[in-house]
Design a protein around this motif. Structure first.
Motif, PDB file in Angstrom:
ATOM      1  N   SER A 167      -2.058   3.499   8.383  1.00  0.00           N
ATOM      2  CA  SER A 167      -3.297   2.694   8.389  1.00  0.00           C
ATOM      3  C   SER A 167      -3.238   1.601   9.232  1.00  0.00           C
ATOM      4  O   SER A 167      -3.548   0.310   9.037  1.00  0.00           O
ATOM      5  N   TRP A 168      -2.574   1.711  10.494  1.00  0.00           N
ATOM      6  CA  TRP A 168      -2.546   0.756  11.554  1.00  0.00           C
ATOM      7  C   TRP A 168      -3.871   0.715  12.287  1.00  0.00           C
ATOM      8  O   TRP A 168      -4.512   1.702  12.562  1.00  0.00           O
ATOM      9  N   GLU A 215       5.436  -5.423   6.180  1.00  0.00           N
ATOM     10  CA  GLU A 215       4.207  -4.603   6.204  1.00  0.00           C
ATOM     11  C   GLU A 215       3.231  -5.350   7.236  1.00  0.00           C
ATOM     12  O   GLU A 215       3.218  -6.672   6.926  1.00  0.00           O
ATOM     13  N   LYS A 229      -3.256  -6.273   7.359  1.00  0.00           N
ATOM     14  CA  LYS A 229      -4.157  -5.183   7.465  1.00  0.00           C
ATOM     15  C   LYS A 229      -5.210  -5.317   8.093  1.00  0.00           C
ATOM     16  O   LYS A 229      -6.143  -4.361   8.604  1.00  0.00           O
TER      17      LYS A 229
END
Length: 212
Positions: A73-74, A14, A17
């Motif tokens: 949500s990149w 992942e 963020k």
């Protein structure tokens, strides 16, 4: 590539963020266009996705990028493109860089280098990469099957690679390898004094306020 698989560097990852996800493009003219999504994570690279298509305009890729960023949500990053993206196209009179900017993309030209330099950059970059399994179809397989052309007459490999379906993903990854890390600042070393130097003339003696 065999070492990459042996070390388990094809796995579910992942992105961080708080950091953008960048893209490296090979822009085809009548051929496939290939895009790699990647993110720098310290001294490592997360290779998050790959996509290739042909016969569609830049709008298709813009919509695809927006959909993936929204769905995953990149954070929108930079689009690294080859130098020929600054050439004006027939009909529109605009460069691909200008067209991409008008679509909300963030194109940046890849540093100009030879193919050999790009291949060396790939060799240095691959040991730092971790690939998401979604890169397998058309991405990792292309890097594994990319090869130079064999010369039957001379019984040796030609300096050029075979131009087939592997070319565009491999070229896009070459641009990725040349772009992800900024080169160190160039330090210009001043030449050291060597050999004989002629000393400056001594000051003239003064006598009675007059120079002799």
């Amino acid at each position: 590539m065999a070492q990459l698989r042996a070390e388990g560097r094809v796995c579910e990852i992942e992105p961080l963020k708080d950091r953008p996800v960048d893209r490296a493009w090979d822009l085809g003219v009548g051929d496939d266009t290939s895009i790699w999504w990647f993110q720098t994570a310290g001294s490592q690279l997360y290779i998050l996705d790959h996509y290739a298509a042909s016969g569609v305009g830049l709008e298709h890729y813009r919509d695809l990028i927006e959909a993936r960023e929204k769905g995953r949500s990149w954070i929108h990053g930079i689009d690294y493109v080859p130098h020929d993206a600054k050439i004006k196209e027939w009909g529109s009179g605009r460069t691909r860089v200008e067209t991409m900017q008008g679509m909300g993309l963030r194109p940046m030209l890849v540093p100009l280098a030879s193919i050999d330099d790009g291949i060396n950059a790939v060799r240095r970059t691959l040991p730092l990469c971790v690939f998401h399994p979604r890169c397998e179809p058309g991405g990792l397989t292309a890097l594994e099957q990319y090869r130079r052309e064999w010369d039957d007459e001379k019984k040796c490999f030609k300096p050029t690679a075979v131009h087939d379906w592997t070319s565009h993903p491999a070229d896009a990854f070459r641009y990725l390898a040349m772009s992800w890390k900024k080169p160190p600042p160039r330090v210009i070393q001043l030449p050291k004094d060597t050999g004989w130097r002629i000393p400056p003339p001594p000051e003239r003696r003064r006598r009675g306020g007059l120079r002799l």
